[in-house]
Design a protein around this motif. Sequence first.
Motif: not given
Length: 227
Positions: A110-114, A118-122, A125-129, A220-226
Amino acid sequence: MNPRARIPWQIWIWPALLVVLAVVAWLLPWRDWVPLLRAWVESHERTGWLVFILVYVVVVMLPLPAAAMSVVGGLAFGWWGFPLSIAGSILGAIPPYLIGRHWLREPILRRIGSPRVLAADRVIARNAVIFVALLRLTPVLPFTVQNWLLGLTAVRFWPYIWATLAGLAPGTLAMVWIGEMGGLASAEVEDATLWLVGGGLAAFCVMVLWIGRLATRELRRAGFDEG
């Protein structure tokens, strides 16, 4: 130089740590106290297992070096230190996840849910394992911090557990291996046996480095880059 071709410095943490700990395991005077530790374990049998797992759980939940506990597991229990360390790691990873998921996730979102968060959270969740397993393999964050942060995501409980198990296995095995080296150094074994174990550990370091590179590439392919 292609920035994607650069090797992140975090990938070198595991191999460097393994080399340092292996040297320590080789040089320290294990003969003075490792036999006493193993004698206590043998005399207490299951009580020693339970005490080790409980201490491991506490270490994992607090900002303490959990990897050191796996080394102690190898020293005290030999190869049995591997399943015991895995059990301690998994049990210690559950409470932070549940607390984060059920009590902290909603207030924080609720405080930081930009939209970006939220997109990163989805995506997670889709690639959790895959995400959790690769995060465990890549030592970018301490294990304790990972547990609390993953509790804030949409990752479900059982994918969290199975992916954590898969991701922890290689590093835990390496730490127990180092502890077993200390146990061998304290016993009357031939140098050839120590060299064999040490050579296997060196090969394992190479494998961990290779896995770390693959893990970083997939993150990185999942979008989590430094950058």
